[in-house]
Design an enzyme around this catalytic site. Structure first.
Site, PDB file in Angstrom:
ATOM      1  N   LYS A  48     -14.849  -0.812 -26.318  1.00 43.82           N
ATOM      2  CA  LYS A  48     -14.670  -1.687 -25.163  1.00 43.82           C
ATOM      3  C   LYS A  48     -14.761  -0.887 -23.885  1.00 43.82           C
ATOM      4  CE  LYS A  48     -10.838  -4.287 -23.290  1.00 43.82           C
ATOM      5  NZ  LYS A  48      -9.447  -4.596 -23.420  1.00 43.82           N
ATOM      6  N   LYS A 106     -11.176   2.532 -26.156  1.00 42.24           N
ATOM      7  CA  LYS A 106     -11.047   1.676 -24.981  1.00 42.24           C
ATOM      8  C   LYS A 106     -11.064   2.544 -23.728  1.00 42.24           C
ATOM      9  CE  LYS A 106      -8.063  -1.703 -22.748  1.00 42.24           C
ATOM     10  NZ  LYS A 106      -6.994  -2.687 -22.921  1.00 42.24           N
TER      11      LYS A 106
HETATM   12  C1  PBG Z   1      -4.818  -5.167 -21.697  1.00 44.79           C
HETATM   13  C2  PBG Z   1      -6.193  -5.636 -21.917  1.00 44.79           C
HETATM   14  C3  PBG Z   1      -7.205  -5.605 -20.965  1.00 44.79           C
HETATM   15  C4  PBG Z   1      -8.313  -6.223 -21.523  1.00 44.79           C
HETATM   16  C5  PBG Z   1      -7.961  -6.615 -22.809  1.00 44.79           C
HETATM   17  N1  PBG Z   1      -6.653  -6.235 -23.055  1.00 44.79           N
HETATM   18  C6  PBG Z   1      -7.170  -5.129 -19.573  1.00 44.79           C
HETATM   19  C7  PBG Z   1      -6.712  -3.774 -19.286  1.00 44.79           C
HETATM   20  O1  PBG Z   1      -6.661  -2.888 -20.134  1.00 44.79           O
HETATM   21  O2  PBG Z   1      -6.362  -3.574 -18.125  1.00 44.79           O
HETATM   22  C8  PBG Z   1      -9.604  -6.427 -20.794  1.00 44.79           C
HETATM   23  C9  PBG Z   1     -10.542  -7.431 -21.366  1.00 44.79           C
HETATM   24  C10 PBG Z   1     -11.590  -7.915 -20.436  1.00 44.79           C
HETATM   25  O3  PBG Z   1     -11.822  -7.366 -19.345  1.00 44.79           O
HETATM   26  O4  PBG Z   1     -12.233  -8.909 -20.797  1.00 44.79           O
HETATM   27  N2  PBG Z   1      -4.177  -4.529 -22.717  1.00 44.79           N
END
Ligand code: PBG
Length: 325
Positions: free
Chosen positions: A249, A196
């Protein structure tokens, strides 16, 4: 002119093109991320995500039944937490009667076959909007992992099929796996958000949950988008620690990572086409600059071609309708 090898022969008409196609998208490829909010009969717009809403639990259940009838078999759950319940411990995250736990139960009651993957991270519960517990401006790793373990067990008790940690703390997959085994949940799986990245593509999601970081950014735990080696390291460690599936992601700008991991790992890879990717496509489509339906199918097919076994996408419902046509 004699050309012995004419590549265009395999593209001459639709029939041969159908026969030659390597990647075929189906509704079995999709998971839909959904946003849940407190209250009854509530359907709120998210301005930066046209067509996507926050639903109260009653309307969420209606939505789940419709998704199931369209052939969608998995949902990722994210809750918008009341400001009054936010603190720096995250304790609302493992409240047995919290919004997330109630939602998991209600979905599994209404459509038991729907695979439910609640998000595990503290940001929606944090007064600081960070995924972990904060001390002196730093995000604590090990203390946060203890909180994530409690959160995961409470999700399993509510009936979750897969625990989905998106927090990027070190060592959390092993700690969660151990706790699931010890608490009698050997069949509850873990889909770890292994690779991520710290990405500006998450902006609209943070609007949806009102969860933008109150100070700084997430670069001490999420990865630098300039790097690919650490994605491999993260994925291999999470798999060693017991992850059943991993996630990459964001999606489209990171397909090189998906492709690389696909050569290396032997667990299914899911890819999250995130909120900013959704917003870009929708904005262009609404302006008439891109063909909405064609771009949806093309972008999802390309994610699958890169090596995704599963795609988490806000387009899941629209795409299912297009594929069912
Ligand atoms: C938070 C989380 C995020 C997303 C999924 N879980 C945002 C972040 O890490 O700030 C983002 C998903 C998206 O942008 O569709 N744990």
């Amino acid at each position: 002119m004699i050309i012995y090898s004419r590549n265009r022969r395999l593209r001459v008409n639709q029939s041969i093109r159908d026969l030659m196609r390597e990647t075929i998208l189906t509704t079995d490829d999709f998971m839909l991320p959904i946003f849940i909010t407190e209250g009854k009969n509530i359907k709120e717009n998210i301005p930066s995500m046209p067509g996507i809403h926050r639903h109260s639990l009653d309307l969420t259940i209606k939505e789940i039944k419709e998704l199931w009838s369209l052939g969608i078999k998995a949902v990722n759950l994210y809750v918008k937490v009341n400001d009054k319940l936010k603190d720096n411990t995250g304790k609302e995250a493992w409240n047995k009667n919290g919004l997330m736990q109630d939602t998991i139960k209600a979905i599994k009651d209404a459509v038991p076959e729907m695979i439910v993957m609640p998000d595990v991270a503290l940001d929606p519960y944090s007064i600081y909007g960070h995924d972990g517990i904060v001390e002196d401006g730093k995000i604590l790793n090990d203390t946060t992992v203890e909180a994530l373990v409690k959160m995961s067990v409470s999700h399993a008790e509510a009936g979750a099929d897969f625990i989905a940690p998106s927090d990027m703390m070190d060592g959390r997959v092993a700690a969660i796996r151990e706790a699931l085994e010890e608490n009698g949940f050997p069949n509850v799986g873990i889909m770890s958000y292994a690779a991520k990245y710290a990405s500006s593509f998450y902006g609209p999601f943070r609007d949806a949950l009102d969860s933008a970081p109150g100070f700084g950014d997430k670069k001490t735990y999420q990865m630098d988008y300039g790097n690919s080696r650490e994605a491999i390291n993260e994925a291999i460690k999470d798999i060693d620690e017991g992850a059943d599936m991993i996630m990459v992601k964001p999606g489209l700008p990171f397909l090189d990572i998906v492709s690389k991991l696909n050569e290396i790992v032997d667990v299914p890879i899911s890819v999250y086409q995130v909120s900013g990717e959704y917003a870009m496509i929708k904005a262009a489509a609404q302006n008439g600059w891109l063909d909405n339906d064609k771009i949806i199918i093309e972008s999802l097919t390309c994610i699958k071609r890169a090596g995704a076994s599963l795609i988490s996408t806000y387009f899941a419902k629209e795409a299912a309708k297009l594929l069912n046509k």
